[in-house]
Design a protein around this motif. Sequence first.
Motif, PDB file in Angstrom:
ATOM      1  N   GLY A 170       0.814  -1.210   0.000  1.00 21.16           N
ATOM      2  CA  GLY A 170       0.000   0.000   0.000  1.00 21.16           C
ATOM      3  C   GLY A 170       0.847   1.258   0.000  1.00 21.16           C
ATOM      4  N   HIS A 171       2.175   1.075  -0.085  1.00 21.09           N
ATOM      5  CA  HIS A 171       3.073   2.227  -0.174  1.00 21.09           C
ATOM      6  C   HIS A 171       3.572   2.373  -1.605  1.00 21.09           C
ATOM      7  CE1 HIS A 171       4.041   3.350   4.165  1.00 21.09           C
ATOM      8  NE2 HIS A 171       3.046   2.480   4.215  1.00 21.09           N
ATOM      9  N   LYS A 313      -2.482   9.209  -5.824  1.00 18.16           N
ATOM     10  CA  LYS A 313      -3.361   9.724  -4.746  1.00 18.16           C
ATOM     11  C   LYS A 313      -4.770   9.152  -4.855  1.00 18.16           C
ATOM     12  CE  LYS A 313      -0.977  13.971  -3.634  1.00 18.16           C
ATOM     13  NZ  LYS A 313      -0.543  15.053  -4.492  1.00 18.16           N
ATOM     14  N   PHE A 316      -3.684   5.187  -3.417  1.00 13.55           N
ATOM     15  CA  PHE A 316      -2.936   4.990  -2.172  1.00 13.55           C
ATOM     16  C   PHE A 316      -3.321   6.056  -1.158  1.00 13.55           C
ATOM     17  CE2 PHE A 316      -0.547   3.246  -5.636  1.00 13.55           C
ATOM     18  CZ  PHE A 316       0.064   2.111  -5.142  1.00 13.55           C
ATOM     19  N   ASP A 317      -3.182   5.711   0.122  1.00 11.19           N
ATOM     20  CA  ASP A 317      -3.316   6.701   1.182  1.00 11.19           C
ATOM     21  C   ASP A 317      -2.202   7.735   0.962  1.00 11.19           C
ATOM     22  OD1 ASP A 317      -2.967   8.108   3.609  1.00 11.19           O
ATOM     23  OD2 ASP A 317      -3.875   6.450   4.738  1.00 11.19           O
ATOM     24  N   ARG A 319      -0.535   9.504   2.762  1.00  9.17           N
ATOM     25  CA  ARG A 319       0.581   9.397   3.721  1.00  9.17           C
ATOM     26  C   ARG A 319       1.578   8.309   3.312  1.00  9.17           C
ATOM     27  NH1 ARG A 319      -3.185   8.573   8.839  1.00  9.17           N
ATOM     28  NH2 ARG A 319      -4.078   7.294   7.202  1.00  9.17           N
ATOM     29  N   ASN A 320       1.119   7.414   2.403  1.00  8.18           N
ATOM     30  CA  ASN A 320       1.983   6.298   1.988  1.00  8.18           C
ATOM     31  C   ASN A 320       2.632   6.532   0.621  1.00  8.18           C
ATOM     32  OD1 ASN A 320       1.175   5.098   4.342  1.00  8.18           O
ATOM     33  ND2 ASN A 320      -0.410   3.850   3.368  1.00  8.18           N
TER      34      ASN A 320
END
Length: 386
Positions: A170-171, A313, A316-317, A319-320
């Motif tokens: 997820g990163h 974006k 993925f989150d 932040r990741n």
Amino acid sequence: MAELDPEMLKREMTDWRRDLHAHPEFGFEEKRTAAFVAARLREFGLDDVAEGVGGTGVVGTLKRGSGNRAIALRADMDALRISEQSSAPYRSGNPGVMHACGHDGHTAMLLGAAKLLASEGGFDGTVRFIFQPAEEWGRGALAMIDDGLMQRFPFDEIFGLHNMPGLPVGHFETRAGPIMSAEDNFEIMLKGLGGHAARPHSGNETLITACALVTNLQTIVSRRLSPADIAVVSVTELITDGTRNALPGLARILGDARSFRPEVSAEIERHMRTIAEGTAAAYNVTAEVNYTREFVPLHNDAELVEATFAAAKKVFDPRNIAVAREPMTASEDFARFLDHVPGCFVFLGNGEASAPLHNSSYDFNDDGLVFGAGFHAAIARQRLGI
Ligand SMILES: [Zn+2]
Ligand SMILES: [Zn+2]
């Protein structure tokens, strides 16, 4: 246009990935894999599916709307000659060959994106789905290009991805400019006069020269290149024809060099020749250097990197999503496409517990499939916006 059930697509991609994992094929031998890919693409109703492009490569084409721009999404299909250590029910059924680099996952993710885009559209123009053979050899992309890829299936930009062990699932990471290195290989043959181990003064043995040369080669990076240039010179093999009581007349040194600019690669070769010949002369033997270039460096287009961050974006989150800290001194055949069109290569997490790439215990993490398929679809829609 029919909306796909994300859970169903995830299950389907997992089934495809495990099927491919159980049937790994070495570079340019991906016959079953290519047939599998082509059959799925036809099921999805693509406009065109071409097989046998550059050997075992497959190109799927999907058109929507009237836009005349085309982008390419690329996956690699080949496995490695490594014996898998696994008790998974889908472990390799082809002894001595395994998907140790996650190309089974890359193929399944691109198939997922093809199904998603064929079913839901959301773009105006042409998407080329490129499934290339023989990435690990550094030969598959060139084989497709030499087979007329750019003329037969033209596109303006290309995107590709690789899973990354150690990075959480997820990163997402990438960076502008150099991201993966060139790979050069070298072989240095030392020739002298072997003889009796008890009478070293009566010959010109090559092992002592080889030992000095291996050490001297370390000065290329530490003393001859600019500290601002990233480079690696690794000696990986030393073979002689010596035996217990006989000094070798032949010594063969093999190794691998990495760099990010053609000028640096040329400098490494130049210094290697000087050092090999000079060291050999000091020991009264001869040196022959064979230096080859296997992979070119991969440089991401700055504008397209921004586009991939924007597309990421949606999947993925935020932040990741991160800028990769430094270029990697590993190599990627994807770089060959960038000699023809701009593009961007990105990394997706395969989990912190993942074994390293090319390790016999490595396995692609199926939790990453939705992120890869989602990213491919998002970048296609972003670049071919309605
Ligand atoms: Zn690999
Ligand atoms: Zn790989």
